[in-house]
Scaffold this motif. Structure first.
Motif, PDB file in Angstrom:
ATOM      1  N   LEU A   1      -2.117  21.222  -8.388  1.00 36.13           N
ATOM      2  CA  LEU A   1      -2.364  19.867  -7.907  1.00 36.13           C
ATOM      3  C   LEU A   1      -3.840  19.505  -8.050  1.00 36.13           C
ATOM      4  O   LEU A   1      -4.717  20.217  -7.561  1.00 36.13           O
ATOM      5  N   LEU A   2      -4.087  18.375  -8.700  1.00 38.25           N
ATOM      6  CA  LEU A   2      -5.451  17.926  -8.956  1.00 38.25           C
ATOM      7  C   LEU A   2      -5.691  16.579  -8.281  1.00 38.25           C
ATOM      8  O   LEU A   2      -4.817  15.710  -8.275  1.00 38.25           O
ATOM      9  N   HIS A   3      -6.905  16.402  -7.748  1.00 40.34           N
ATOM     10  CA  HIS A   3      -7.276  15.166  -7.055  1.00 40.34           C
ATOM     11  C   HIS A   3      -8.500  14.558  -7.743  1.00 40.34           C
ATOM     12  O   HIS A   3      -9.637  14.781  -7.291  1.00 40.34           O
ATOM     13  N   PRO A   4      -8.320  13.803  -8.811  1.00 43.41           N
ATOM     14  CA  PRO A   4      -9.474  13.214  -9.490  1.00 43.41           C
ATOM     15  C   PRO A   4     -10.203  12.221  -8.586  1.00 43.41           C
ATOM     16  O   PRO A   4      -9.589  11.575  -7.726  1.00 43.41           O
ATOM     17  N   GLY A   5     -11.515  12.096  -8.799  1.00 41.59           N
ATOM     18  CA  GLY A   5     -12.280  11.089  -8.086  1.00 41.59           C
ATOM     19  C   GLY A   5     -11.970   9.704  -8.633  1.00 41.59           C
ATOM     20  O   GLY A   5     -11.281   9.552  -9.646  1.00 41.59           O
ATOM     21  N   GLU A   6     -12.510   8.690  -7.987  1.00 42.91           N
ATOM     22  CA  GLU A   6     -12.186   7.310  -8.358  1.00 42.91           C
ATOM     23  C   GLU A   6     -12.563   6.998  -9.801  1.00 42.91           C
ATOM     24  O   GLU A   6     -11.771   6.416 -10.548  1.00 42.91           O
ATOM     25  N   GLU A   7     -13.770   7.370 -10.214  1.00 40.65           N
ATOM     26  CA  GLU A   7     -14.184   7.106 -11.596  1.00 40.65           C
ATOM     27  C   GLU A   7     -13.366   7.934 -12.577  1.00 40.65           C
ATOM     28  O   GLU A   7     -13.021   7.460 -13.670  1.00 40.65           O
ATOM     29  N   GLN A   8     -13.053   9.163 -12.199  1.00 38.97           N
ATOM     30  CA  GLN A   8     -12.232  10.008 -13.065  1.00 38.97           C
ATOM     31  C   GLN A   8     -10.843   9.413 -13.236  1.00 38.97           C
ATOM     32  O   GLN A   8     -10.271   9.442 -14.329  1.00 38.97           O
ATOM     33  N   ARG A   9     -10.286   8.858 -12.162  1.00 42.89           N
ATOM     34  CA  ARG A   9      -8.958   8.253 -12.243  1.00 42.89           C
ATOM     35  C   ARG A   9      -8.928   7.109 -13.240  1.00 42.89           C
ATOM     36  O   ARG A   9      -7.980   6.966 -14.019  1.00 42.89           O
ATOM     37  N   ALA A  10      -9.959   6.281 -13.211  1.00 47.05           N
ATOM     38  CA  ALA A  10     -10.018   5.150 -14.135  1.00 47.05           C
ATOM     39  C   ALA A  10     -10.084   5.636 -15.582  1.00 47.05           C
ATOM     40  O   ALA A  10      -9.392   5.105 -16.458  1.00 47.05           O
ATOM     41  N   ALA A  11     -10.905   6.653 -15.831  1.00 51.46           N
ATOM     42  CA  ALA A  11     -11.027   7.196 -17.187  1.00 51.46           C
ATOM     43  C   ALA A  11      -9.724   7.859 -17.624  1.00 51.46           C
ATOM     44  O   ALA A  11      -9.289   7.716 -18.775  1.00 51.46           O
ATOM     45  N   LEU A  12      -9.101   8.585 -16.717  1.00 53.39           N
ATOM     46  CA  LEU A  12      -7.823   9.239 -17.043  1.00 53.39           C
ATOM     47  C   LEU A  12      -6.740   8.212 -17.334  1.00 53.39           C
ATOM     48  O   LEU A  12      -5.929   8.385 -18.251  1.00 53.39           O
ATOM     49  N   ALA A  13      -6.708   7.135 -16.547  1.00 53.09           N
ATOM     50  CA  ALA A  13      -5.699   6.094 -16.759  1.00 53.09           C
ATOM     51  C   ALA A  13      -5.858   5.462 -18.133  1.00 53.09           C
ATOM     52  O   ALA A  13      -4.864   5.212 -18.842  1.00 53.09           O
ATOM     53  N   ALA A  14      -7.097   5.190 -18.539  1.00 49.86           N
ATOM     54  CA  ALA A  14      -7.342   4.597 -19.857  1.00 49.86           C
ATOM     55  C   ALA A  14      -6.941   5.568 -20.964  1.00 49.86           C
ATOM     56  O   ALA A  14      -6.327   5.176 -21.969  1.00 49.86           O
ATOM     57  N   SER A  15      -7.258   6.844 -20.780  1.00 53.38           N
ATOM     58  CA  SER A  15      -6.919   7.853 -21.779  1.00 53.38           C
ATOM     59  C   SER A  15      -5.405   8.041 -21.876  1.00 53.38           C
ATOM     60  O   SER A  15      -4.845   8.160 -22.973  1.00 53.38           O
TER      61      SER A  15
END
Length: 304
Positions: free
Chosen positions: A135-149
């Motif tokens: 289970l991974l908990h990305p930070g807010e900025e990481q979430r945005a980058a992951l969503a785009a990717s």
């Protein structure tokens, strides 16, 4: 003592049949590529044909669940994880897991066949780092980058008209590589590790050999001979990657499989021992108790 030959093979086959393994199905992929990506749902291939139930099963491919809503409880190898919106659950090949029977799964599921990404990317992303948390908990900025990717991967996956098949697959691999490098960075942070490739492939080869042979081979020297390394080289590589000795790594894998079979099948203890390489039930019980502090029967009773 390790039993080799037909009797052990039959015992392991019988044990394995009690925990169903779902293979990756390329025919369910767009253009038959070695990955799938799409919304979560009970009719999707990522559900392993088991539906959203608590019936345990194992997979022989990677599943990454990108949750849009939560909480969702999901069990992976005796640990229950609760995922929230924005979290990622990474289930690796061979892991035994089960879905929540009541929690709604909402978001995107990505499955990936072993071998779809090249070896260098496998190393760089820690694709088989079983020591890292699922289970991974990305930070807010990481979430945005992951969503785009992730969105880019979905677009490339569905776009089968603008490129010939070979180029489509190559572009898809590149898009997936970018996504997995981002996920791997989050994974490395979660493990309080540095985001870097493994120092060499010695541990990777050892881990693969153990996964293939732990039901018949518990000997460090035998693995070293099989792989063409000295025992000292193997010790250094395994310690660098996991902090364990090679023997400790092997024993941990044997114990995990024994726990799976004790918890999720009704096979007698002796047959489970034979399935993980012990010809004698008493030796298996002694080994299991040494590593867990409880007898096999006691561990099984605790799971009820």
């Amino acid at each position: 003592m390790i039993e080799r030959g037909g009797a052990r093979t039959s015992a392991h086959r019988a044990a394995a049949e009690h925990i169903r393994t779902y293979p990756f199905d390329p025919s369910a992929s767009v253009s038959g590529v070695g990955m799938q990506v799409g919304p979560m749902g009970t009719d999707r291939p990522w559900a392993g044909g088991a539906g959203l139930s608590r019936r345990v099963h194992r997979i022989d491919f990677h599943v990454l669940l990108f949750f849009r809503r939560g909480p969702v409880r999901h069990t992976v190898d005796f640990a229950e994880y609760e995922a929230g919106a924005g979290d990622i659950l990474w289930i690796r090949p061979g892991q035994v897991h089960s879905f929540s029977a009541t929690d709604p799964y909402t978001g995107t599921a990505l499955t990936m066949q072993p071998g779809f990404l090249p070896r260098a990317i496998v190393e760089a992303t820690g694709l088989y780092r079983y020591d890292r948390p699922p289970l991974l908990h990305p930070g807010e900025e990481q979430r945005a980058a992951l969503a785009a990717s992730l969105e880019q991967v979905e677009r490339e996956y569905l776009d089968t008209s603008t490129l010939p098949p070979s180029l489509h697959t190559s572009v898809l691999r590149h898009a997936l590589t970018a996504l997995m490098l981002r996920v791997a960075h989050v994974s490395a942070q979660a493990a309080a590790d540095e985001c870097r490739p493994q120092p060499d492939t010695t541990f990777t080869r050892f881990r693969a050999a153990v996964e293939q042979g732990f039901t018949t081979n518990h000997s460090v020297s035998a693995y070293a001979d099989e792989l063409g390394y000295s025992r000292r080289t193997l010790v250094r590589a395994v310690r660098a990657a996991t902090g364990q000795t090679p023997k400790g790594f092997i024993d941990r894998r044997v114990v995990l499989e024994a726990k799976r079979l004790l918890a999720h099948t009704d096979l007698p203890v002796g047959r489970i021992g034979a399935a993980v390489g012990f010809a004698d039930a008493a030796n298996f019980s002694k080994f299991f108790q040494q590593h867990t502090g409880v007898t096999p029967a006691g561990f099984r009773a605790e799971q009820v």
